[in-house]
Write an enzyme that holds these catalytic residues in place. Structure first.
Site, short mmCIF file in Angstrom:
data_model
loop_
_atom_site.label_atom_id
_atom_site.label_comp_id
_atom_site.label_asym_id
_atom_site.label_seq_id
_atom_site.Cartn_x
_atom_site.Cartn_y
_atom_site.Cartn_z
N GLU A 161 75.14 63.96 55.55
CA GLU A 161 75.84 62.78 56.11
C GLU A 161 76.44 61.92 55.02
O GLU A 161 75.84 61.78 53.96
CB GLU A 161 74.83 61.96 56.94
N HIS A 215 75.21 59.41 63.36
CA HIS A 215 73.81 59.02 63.16
C HIS A 215 73.58 57.60 63.71
O HIS A 215 73.27 56.68 62.97
CB HIS A 215 73.40 59.10 61.68
N ARG A 223 66.82 64.95 62.36
CA ARG A 223 67.42 65.01 61.03
C ARG A 223 68.26 66.29 60.95
O ARG A 223 67.86 67.33 61.47
CB ARG A 223 66.34 65.08 59.94
C1 GLV Z 1 66.73 57.00 61.78
O1 GLV Z 1 67.22 58.03 61.59
C2 GLV Z 1 65.35 56.70 61.51
O2 GLV Z 1 64.62 57.51 60.93
O3 GLV Z 1 64.94 55.59 61.89
#
Ligand code: GLV
Length: 311
Positions: free
Chosen positions: A260, A278, A231
């Protein structure tokens, strides 16, 4: 009568169409403002489905008195107010395991791309610069020391991928895992000082917020590489941008960011950085499996069966 489900944010079309055919589906965009949700709908919603980055936050949860379950399309539930849900006895489900291998692949892809300057090399060829001179050398992938912050399922999948490259694996997390053949560090800065690559695979949330700060980045140093597939909140992004632009940190491969989809302008011009939107779990196969798990958790709940993946 079909149960009523609220979808907050956008979702994989396959999930939306199955939600539409199985339930009475309502859509809502803003996770922080429930004002667009009609009163009568609020009182009938029994399940909330959401995407990892959007989550389920208190303002929306609070206006849903009949809510029975929150199903999150992500392994990370840092954007879901799990404490609020627990307090009301509302189970939360996520999508672990099915995405582990793809997220670990992304960590390795970023690491290889950064070490071997794959994106810079591609640009070099496309711009015809190879015709003028050879590209500067990159650095090898193998036989380095790699430190993994967060030795859970994804961290362990990254470690398994590093071994064939001859990398020495270190890890840091709240607890040592004596069953793993890797070197444990309690302190993140101490691990950063001991390794060449720092790879972040820990959960987001308050416990890890800005864990990677200036001190950790300086310990990693001007020949060090940071890879983040967890993250954006785990890294002090301003400190990261400063370290990269001032040459105090060697290079970075980033799949996640603090705000983001906005990425700090300063990163866009840096050649020693590889950026991704991401997309760690973003393969057709994995997203489909994640969607299936969301739907199967909801089906289990409404059939009175045990949930597949409660948090
Ligand atoms: C993606 O970032 C997730 O947490 O699955």
């Amino acid at each position: 009568m079909k149960p009523e489900v609220l979808l907050v944010g956008t979702m994989l079309p396959m999930v939306v169409s199955e939600l539409e055919s199985t339930y009475v589906l309502h859509h809502h965009e803003d996770p922080d403002d429930p004002s667009g949700l009609p009163e009568d709908v609020r009182g009938r919603v029994r399940a909330l489905v959401t995407y990892g980055a959007v989550g389920a936050r208190r303002p929306v949860l609070e206006v849903l008195p009949k809510l029975e379950i929150v199903a999150c399309f992500a392994v990370g539930t840092d954007a879901v107010d799990v404490v609020h849900c627990r307090g009301r006895g509302i189970p939360v489900t996520n999508t672990p395991d099915v995405l582990t291998e793809c997220v670990a692949d992304m960590a390795l892809a970023l690491l290889l791309a950064v070490q071997r300057r794959i994106v810079a090399g591609d640009t070099y060829v496309r711009q015809g610069r190879w015709l003028e001179a050879n590209m500067p050398l990159s650095r090898r992938m193998g036989k380095h020391r790699a430190g993994i912050f967060g030795m859970g399922r994804i961290g362990q999948a990254v470690a398994r991928r590093l071994l064939p490259f001859g990398c020495e694996v270190h890890y840091c997390g709240p607890n040592a895992k004596p069953e793993l053949p890797y070197t444990y560090h309690r302190d993140l800065a101490a691990m950063a000082a001991a390794v060449d690559f720092l790879i972040l695979t820990c959960p987001g949330g308050a416990a890890t917020r800005h864990a990677v700060d200036r001190r950790v980045l300086d310990a990693l140093g001007p020949r060090g590489t940071l890879i983040n597939v967890s993250r954006g909140s785990v890294v002090d992004e301003a400190a990261l941008v400063a370290a990269l632009t001032e040459g105090r940190l060697g290079q970075a491969g980033l799949d996640v960011f603090a705000d983001e989809p906005r990425v700090p302008e300063a990163l866009l011009g840096l050649e020693n950085v590889v950026l991704q939107p991401h997309a760690g779990s973003g393969t057709e196969e994995t997203r489909e499996a994640m969607g299936r798990l969301v739907l199967d958790n909801l089906a289990a709940h409404f059939a009175g069966r045990p949930l597949l993946t409660p948090v």
